[in-house]
Scaffold this motif. Structure first.
Motif, PDB file in Angstrom:
ATOM      1  N   GLY A 122       0.695  -1.192  -0.231  1.00 12.01           N
ATOM      2  CA  GLY A 122       0.072  -0.048   0.059  1.00 12.01           C
ATOM      3  C   GLY A 122       0.924   1.362  -0.084  1.00 12.01           C
ATOM      4  N   GLN A 123       0.293   2.393   0.319  1.00 15.93           N
ATOM      5  CA  GLN A 123       1.210   3.522   0.515  1.00 15.93           C
ATOM      6  C   GLN A 123       0.948   4.082   1.935  1.00 15.93           C
ATOM      7  OE1 GLN A 123       2.724   5.329  -1.923  1.00 15.93           O
ATOM      8  NE2 GLN A 123       3.460   6.323  -0.233  1.00 15.93           N
ATOM      9  N   ALA A 124       2.175   4.321   2.704  1.00 15.45           N
ATOM     10  CA  ALA A 124       2.247   5.138   3.900  1.00 15.45           C
ATOM     11  C   ALA A 124       1.842   6.485   3.753  1.00 15.45           C
ATOM     12  CB  ALA A 124       3.352   4.775   4.718  1.00 15.45           C
ATOM     13  N   ALA A 125       0.988   6.906   4.902  1.00  9.91           N
ATOM     14  CA  ALA A 125       0.979   8.347   4.986  1.00  9.91           C
ATOM     15  C   ALA A 125       0.629   8.570   6.430  1.00  9.91           C
ATOM     16  CB  ALA A 125      -0.363   8.603   4.040  1.00  9.91           C
ATOM     17  N   ASN A 162      -0.819 -11.148   8.146  1.00 10.84           N
ATOM     18  CA  ASN A 162      -0.136 -10.170   8.813  1.00 10.84           C
ATOM     19  C   ASN A 162       0.067  -8.849   8.296  1.00 10.84           C
ATOM     20  OD1 ASN A 162       0.748 -11.973  10.840  1.00 10.84           O
ATOM     21  ND2 ASN A 162       2.185 -12.855   9.594  1.00 10.84           N
ATOM     22  N   ALA A 163      -0.506  -7.889   9.025  1.00 13.09           N
ATOM     23  CA  ALA A 163      -0.288  -6.439   8.143  1.00 13.09           C
ATOM     24  C   ALA A 163       0.799  -5.713   9.080  1.00 13.09           C
ATOM     25  CB  ALA A 163      -1.502  -5.846   8.593  1.00 13.09           C
ATOM     26  N   GLY A 164       1.561  -4.933   8.144  1.00 12.12           N
ATOM     27  CA  GLY A 164       2.941  -4.502   8.574  1.00 12.12           C
ATOM     28  C   GLY A 164       3.081  -3.242   9.404  1.00 12.12           C
ATOM     29  N   GLY A 165       1.614  -2.988   9.866  1.00 12.07           N
ATOM     30  CA  GLY A 165       1.448  -1.734  10.509  1.00 12.07           C
ATOM     31  C   GLY A 165       2.012  -1.858  11.978  1.00 12.07           C
ATOM     32  N   THR A 166       2.924  -0.637  12.345  1.00 14.04           N
ATOM     33  CA  THR A 166       3.372  -0.607  13.781  1.00 14.04           C
ATOM     34  C   THR A 166       2.918   0.312  14.661  1.00 14.04           C
ATOM     35  OG1 THR A 166       5.193   0.650  12.922  1.00 14.04           O
ATOM     36  CG2 THR A 166       5.621  -1.940  12.755  1.00 14.04           C
ATOM     37  N   ALA A 167       2.219   1.141  14.170  1.00 11.58           N
ATOM     38  CA  ALA A 167       1.804   2.339  14.969  1.00 11.58           C
ATOM     39  C   ALA A 167       0.283   2.873  14.357  1.00 11.58           C
ATOM     40  CB  ALA A 167       2.615   3.726  14.817  1.00 11.58           C
ATOM     41  N   THR A 168      -0.713   3.140  15.224  1.00  9.59           N
ATOM     42  CA  THR A 168      -1.777   3.588  14.783  1.00  9.59           C
ATOM     43  C   THR A 168      -2.016   4.946  13.945  1.00  9.59           C
ATOM     44  OG1 THR A 168      -2.202   4.761  16.951  1.00  9.59           O
ATOM     45  CG2 THR A 168      -2.977   2.200  16.698  1.00  9.59           C
ATOM     46  N   ASN A 169      -0.859   5.543  14.096  1.00  9.90           N
ATOM     47  CA  ASN A 169      -1.038   6.707  13.409  1.00  9.90           C
ATOM     48  C   ASN A 169      -0.528   7.004  12.038  1.00  9.90           C
ATOM     49  OD1 ASN A 169       1.604   6.760  13.803  1.00  9.90           O
ATOM     50  ND2 ASN A 169       2.010   8.647  15.256  1.00  9.90           N
ATOM     51  N   ALA A 170      -0.244   5.664  11.337  1.00  8.18           N
ATOM     52  CA  ALA A 170       0.280   5.707  10.288  1.00  8.18           C
ATOM     53  C   ALA A 170      -0.387   4.732   9.237  1.00  8.18           C
ATOM     54  CB  ALA A 170       1.674   5.225  10.020  1.00  8.18           C
ATOM     55  N   VAL A 171      -0.801   5.116   8.050  1.00  7.31           N
ATOM     56  CA  VAL A 171      -1.511   4.062   7.011  1.00  7.31           C
ATOM     57  C   VAL A 171      -0.528   2.910   6.743  1.00  7.31           C
ATOM     58  CG1 VAL A 171      -2.721   3.592   4.910  1.00  7.31           C
ATOM     59  CG2 VAL A 171      -3.005   5.859   6.118  1.00  7.31           C
TER      60      VAL A 171
END
Ligand SMILES: [Zn+2]
Length: 376
Positions: free
Chosen positions: A184-187, A227-236
């Motif tokens: 995806g695209q981080a933001a 598995n989703a690679g998200g590590t923080a709730t404040n980043a897409v």
């Protein structure tokens, strides 16, 4: 105590696991010697797979033409150290904190008992080939690394299936591991979420609309690792991965499903606006032996003679029979009376198990005396 049972308990108490089958192998080698079998060798498969034991091959030459192969494996699942077998009400189980390893020491004991009976009967028979493999539980690695060129048999039985005596496994699925990566695209999730594209949501959309589970009467798929690679709730979230498997008794159906999976991921990803990368690899080859083939007919005739109900059906997992068929031997699996293998609830019914030596003996004799009727 019957010899088949004391052999079984002795081997169960010898600690072993895939790549460390040494103790079981040494007991087995001694028992083959005791039976007067002189043509025995251990191959170099152990070295090839990083273990300390090779496949053990033994041959009991016959005075009648023909040869038949019987096989079982020496390794066992983890939780197979310090097994304390408990016998109660005609059932062998454990204290509950280990497996029993009837998968597959039940098979080895049955083969030894069958050969013992055969010798004691004094009846003429064909050649009996015995293969005791390593590393069955970790991808059929022993039977993968065995050299089949000297095998004289056309038929091979793998004494390695759960169920009561009489159960014949005449098919096992082809399988594949399949995965899909989603990019995806981080933001920043608070200040500019519209610039992002969530890989987690992309993966969810793919899974939610994917055809999976029971696909048809001989095909299944399962995608339990997401598995989703998200590590923080404040980043897409910019990365996710879906991992699973598919199986089918029909290889073409398996390949068709993989093609569908790739297409589905690509289309869903494009629609949502994420990049997709799919990968897959085939597992051990499956097999499908027709119910009217010689190997199945022979067993049905043996079971009829023993007064045991024959129960031929497809199985859901892999076993050395997969590799035997792949190497040109006609091979099916035979149950030896164990249930709940691969769990600490594994147990074996003695009324089934105690007759498996007789099953081996009668299979060899019947084959020897009716070679033409069971020609592959
Ligand atoms: Zn097994």
């Amino acid at each position: 105590m019957e010899k088949i049972l004391s052999d079984f308990l002795e081997m169960v108490r010898a600690d072993a696991i895939s790549r460390d089958e040494r103790k079981v192998a040494d007991i087995l080698l001694a028992k083959l010697r005791e039976l007067g079998i002189t043509e025995v060798y251990e191959d170099d498969a152990g070295a090839k797979v990083g273990g300390n034991t090779g496949n053990i091959f033994a041959r009991l030459p016959g005075t009648l033409p023909g040869a038949i192969m019987i096989s079982s494996h020496m390794d066992r699942m983890p939780q197979g150290f310090g097994i304390e077998p408990v016998i109660e009400n005609g059932v062998v189980s454990t204290k509950g904190d280990t497996i029993l390893a009837a998968d597959d020491l039940g098979g080895i004991s049955a083969i030894l008992d069958g050969v013992r009976r055969l010798k004691e009967s004094g009846k003429p028979h064909c050649t009996v080939e015995m293969l005791f493999t390593i590393c069955e539980e970790v991808g059929l690695l022993g039977s993968l690394n065995f050299d089949y060129k000297d095998i004289k048999s056309e038929i091979a039985y793998a004494l390695d299936s759960p169920g009561h005596i009489g159960r014949i496994i005449l098919a096992a699925p082809h399988s594949a591991k399949i995965q899909c990566e989603v990019f995806g695209q981080a933001a920043h999730a608070g200040s500019e979420p519209e610039k992002g594209k969530s890989a987690a949501v992309g993966a969810a959309k793919i899974l939610a609309t994917l055809r999976e589970g029971r696909l048809d009467h001989e095909s299944t798929s399962n995608f339990p690792i997401v598995n989703a690679g998200g590590t923080a709730t404040n980043a897409v979230c910019d990365y996710a991965i879906i991992k699973g498997e598919a199986r089918s008794l029909d290889k073409q159906k398996l390949l068709d499903y993989i093609a569908y999976f790739e297409d589905h991921c690509k289309k869903t990803g494009e629609e949502f606006g994420v990049q997709i990368k799919t990968e897959w690899s085939l597992g051990s080859p499956g097999f499908k032996v027709p119910a009217d083939s010689p190997s199945v007919k022979l067993m049905c005739d043996v079971f009829a003679d023993m007064g045991v109900d024959a129960n031929p059906e497809a199985g859901g997992g892999g076993m050395d029979a997969n590799r035997f068929n792949y190497n040109g031997l006609q091979s099916v699996g035979l149950a030896t009376g164990y249930f709940a293998n691969h769990t600490t609830n594994e147990h074996v019914f003695l009324d089934s198990f105690l007759r498996t030596g007789e099953m081996v003996e009668k299979t060899v004799l019947r084959y020897s005396e009716n070679l033409e009727s069971y020609k592959v």
